[in-house]
Structure formats: structure tokens, C-alpha cells
Motif scaffolding. Structure first.
Motif, PDB file in Angstrom:
ATOM      1  N   LEU A  80      37.613  78.853  -4.707  1.00 32.61           N
ATOM      2  CA  LEU A  80      39.017  78.612  -5.039  1.00 32.61           C
ATOM      3  C   LEU A  80      39.185  77.525  -6.099  1.00 32.61           C
ATOM      4  N   PRO A  81      40.168  77.712  -7.001  1.00 30.65           N
ATOM      5  CA  PRO A  81      40.467  76.665  -7.993  1.00 30.65           C
ATOM      6  C   PRO A  81      41.504  75.688  -7.435  1.00 30.65           C
ATOM      7  N   THR A  82      41.080  74.512  -7.049  1.00 30.03           N
ATOM      8  CA  THR A  82      42.012  73.521  -6.501  1.00 30.03           C
ATOM      9  C   THR A  82      42.321  72.459  -7.550  1.00 30.03           C
ATOM     10  N   ALA A  83      43.329  71.661  -7.270  1.00 33.76           N
ATOM     11  CA  ALA A  83      43.708  70.579  -8.176  1.00 33.76           C
ATOM     12  C   ALA A  83      42.569  69.569  -8.343  1.00 33.76           C
ATOM     13  N   ALA A  84      41.697  69.466  -7.340  1.00 36.35           N
ATOM     14  CA  ALA A  84      40.579  68.529  -7.395  1.00 36.35           C
ATOM     15  C   ALA A  84      39.309  69.159  -7.972  1.00 36.35           C
ATOM     16  N   GLY A  85      39.372  70.446  -8.320  1.00 37.21           N
ATOM     17  CA  GLY A  85      38.202  71.160  -8.840  1.00 37.21           C
ATOM     18  C   GLY A  85      37.925  72.393  -8.005  1.00 37.21           C
ATOM     19  N   SER A 108      45.202  71.946   0.475  1.00 40.46           N
ATOM     20  CA  SER A 108      44.993  71.620  -0.923  1.00 40.46           C
ATOM     21  C   SER A 108      45.924  72.429  -1.809  1.00 40.46           C
ATOM     22  N   GLN A 109      46.254  71.856  -2.933  1.00 44.06           N
ATOM     23  CA  GLN A 109      47.027  72.564  -3.941  1.00 44.06           C
ATOM     24  C   GLN A 109      46.064  73.400  -4.776  1.00 44.06           C
ATOM     25  N   LEU A 110      46.461  74.640  -5.073  1.00 43.56           N
ATOM     26  CA  LEU A 110      45.672  75.501  -5.945  1.00 43.56           C
ATOM     27  C   LEU A 110      46.261  75.468  -7.343  1.00 43.56           C
ATOM     28  N   GLY A 116      48.273  79.419  -9.114  1.00 50.40           N
ATOM     29  CA  GLY A 116      48.610  78.240  -8.336  1.00 50.40           C
ATOM     30  C   GLY A 116      49.133  78.621  -6.964  1.00 50.40           C
ATOM     31  N   GLY A 117      49.123  77.657  -6.071  1.00 48.91           N
ATOM     32  CA  GLY A 117      49.589  77.912  -4.717  1.00 48.91           C
ATOM     33  C   GLY A 117      49.091  76.830  -3.786  1.00 48.91           C
ATOM     34  N   LEU A 156      48.184  80.788   0.105  1.00 50.13           N
ATOM     35  CA  LEU A 156      49.555  81.181  -0.207  1.00 50.13           C
ATOM     36  C   LEU A 156      49.782  80.994  -1.705  1.00 50.13           C
ATOM     37  N   VAL A 157      50.088  82.097  -2.397  1.00 47.54           N
ATOM     38  CA  VAL A 157      50.321  82.063  -3.842  1.00 47.54           C
ATOM     39  C   VAL A 157      51.541  82.918  -4.176  1.00 47.54           C
ATOM     40  N   ASP A 158      52.166  82.645  -5.295  1.00 47.58           N
ATOM     41  CA  ASP A 158      53.283  83.481  -5.723  1.00 47.58           C
ATOM     42  C   ASP A 158      52.791  84.877  -6.087  1.00 47.58           C
ATOM     43  N   GLU A 159      51.650  84.919  -6.762  1.00 44.64           N
ATOM     44  CA  GLU A 159      51.147  86.181  -7.290  1.00 44.64           C
ATOM     45  C   GLU A 159      49.624  86.156  -7.315  1.00 44.64           C
ATOM     46  N   ALA A 160      49.000  87.287  -7.019  1.00 46.41           N
ATOM     47  CA  ALA A 160      47.548  87.436  -7.108  1.00 46.41           C
ATOM     48  C   ALA A 160      47.272  88.858  -7.584  1.00 46.41           C
TER      49      ALA A 160
END
Length: 142
Positions: free
Chosen positions: A22-27, A40-42, A67-68, A80-84
Motif C-alpha cells: 500500500l502507498p501510505t503517507a509515510a511511504g 494510516s492515510q493512503l 488516496g484513502g 477505504l478509498v474513493d475510487e480503485a
């Protein structure tokens, strides 16, 4: 581990999986069974799912997301994401054309609002193009 990928349109993926990248805000992180609980924020990027431990790379599933939020609990992983968009749903030629058009919009932006909109499109279509390229390379390795 139980993995669920939920979008505004509904559940995109719900099954047992061995790992998810997963791509998170921290890497970028890799989640395996028995991962510590985490919220975590995506960020926009590619979500990669391996269903079985011994599955070869060409069987990986890739989703373009923008993002999500990620929740890892003892029950499983919920994304949880808006779109995938699944890699099978992306046409590489169309994604390349859209990405090129977004780059042109960014270059021709006359103000900050136009620049911000163009930048968002560049990221969005860049992620879609990346997933399409991963899918093509995986198909060539079969």
C-alpha cells in the motif's frame, strides 16, 4: 488475512489474501498476516494484492487508487478509498493519452487553480498508466 477494498461504489475486493502493498503517507508498506494494528492515510498510488503465499508475480492484482484510509486490526485489513481501478479495467493506450493530455494542461496552466487541477490529473493518470504498465510486464513474463 481477511482483506477488504471498499470504494464509494461498493466493495471492489473482499477475500483472503497473503499480502498487500500500500502507498501510505509515510511511504510504501507491505502488510502480512498478524500485522500490528494500524491506521494510516493512503496517498495516490498502486495497491498490490497477493492472494496466496506461493502465487507467482504474474498473479498479483493491482489497483490504481487516489488516496484513502487504511485500517489494520486483528480482524483483518480494510482499505477505504474513493475510487480503485483494477489493472484489467485500464487500457494502457488510453491511460497514456490521458496522461499526456494532463501534462499539456499542466504546462499551459495560466493560474494556480488551473495548475492544481492539472497536477491532480497528472497524478491520477500517472497512477493508471503505472498500473497498466505493471499489468503488461506481468503478462509478458507468463
Amino acid at each position: 488475512m481477511d482483506l477488504q477494498l471498499v470504494t464509494l461504489d461498493g466493495v471492489k475486493f473482499e477475500a483472503d489474501a497473503y499480502s498487500v502493498i500500500l502507498p501510505t503517507a509515510a511511504g510504501e508498506i507491505t502488510v502480512l498476516p498478524d500485522h500490528e494494528p494500524l491506521l494510516s492515510q493512503l496517498v495516490p498510488g498502486v495497491i498490490t494484492i497477493r492472494r496466496g503465499r506461493s502465487d507467482p508475480d504474474y498473479k498479483l492484482e493491482h489497483y490504481a487508487t487516489y488516496g484513502g484510509v487504511l485500517e489494520i486490526s486483528r480482524k483483518g485489513v480494510r482499505i477505504l478509498v474513493d475510487e480503485a481501478t483494477h489493472g484489467d479495467e485500464i487500457n494502457e493506450a488510453e491511460a497514456k493519452k490521458a496522461h499526456d493530455a494532463a501534462l499539456t494542461l499542466r504546462k499551459e496552466a495560466k493560474n494556480q487553480i488551473d495548475l492544481d487541477k492539472a497536477e491532480a490529473l497528472v497524478h491520477r493518470h500517472g497512477v493508471r498508466l503505472a498500473v497498466a504498465e505493471i499489468r503488461r510486464r506481468s503478462a509478458q513474463r507468463k
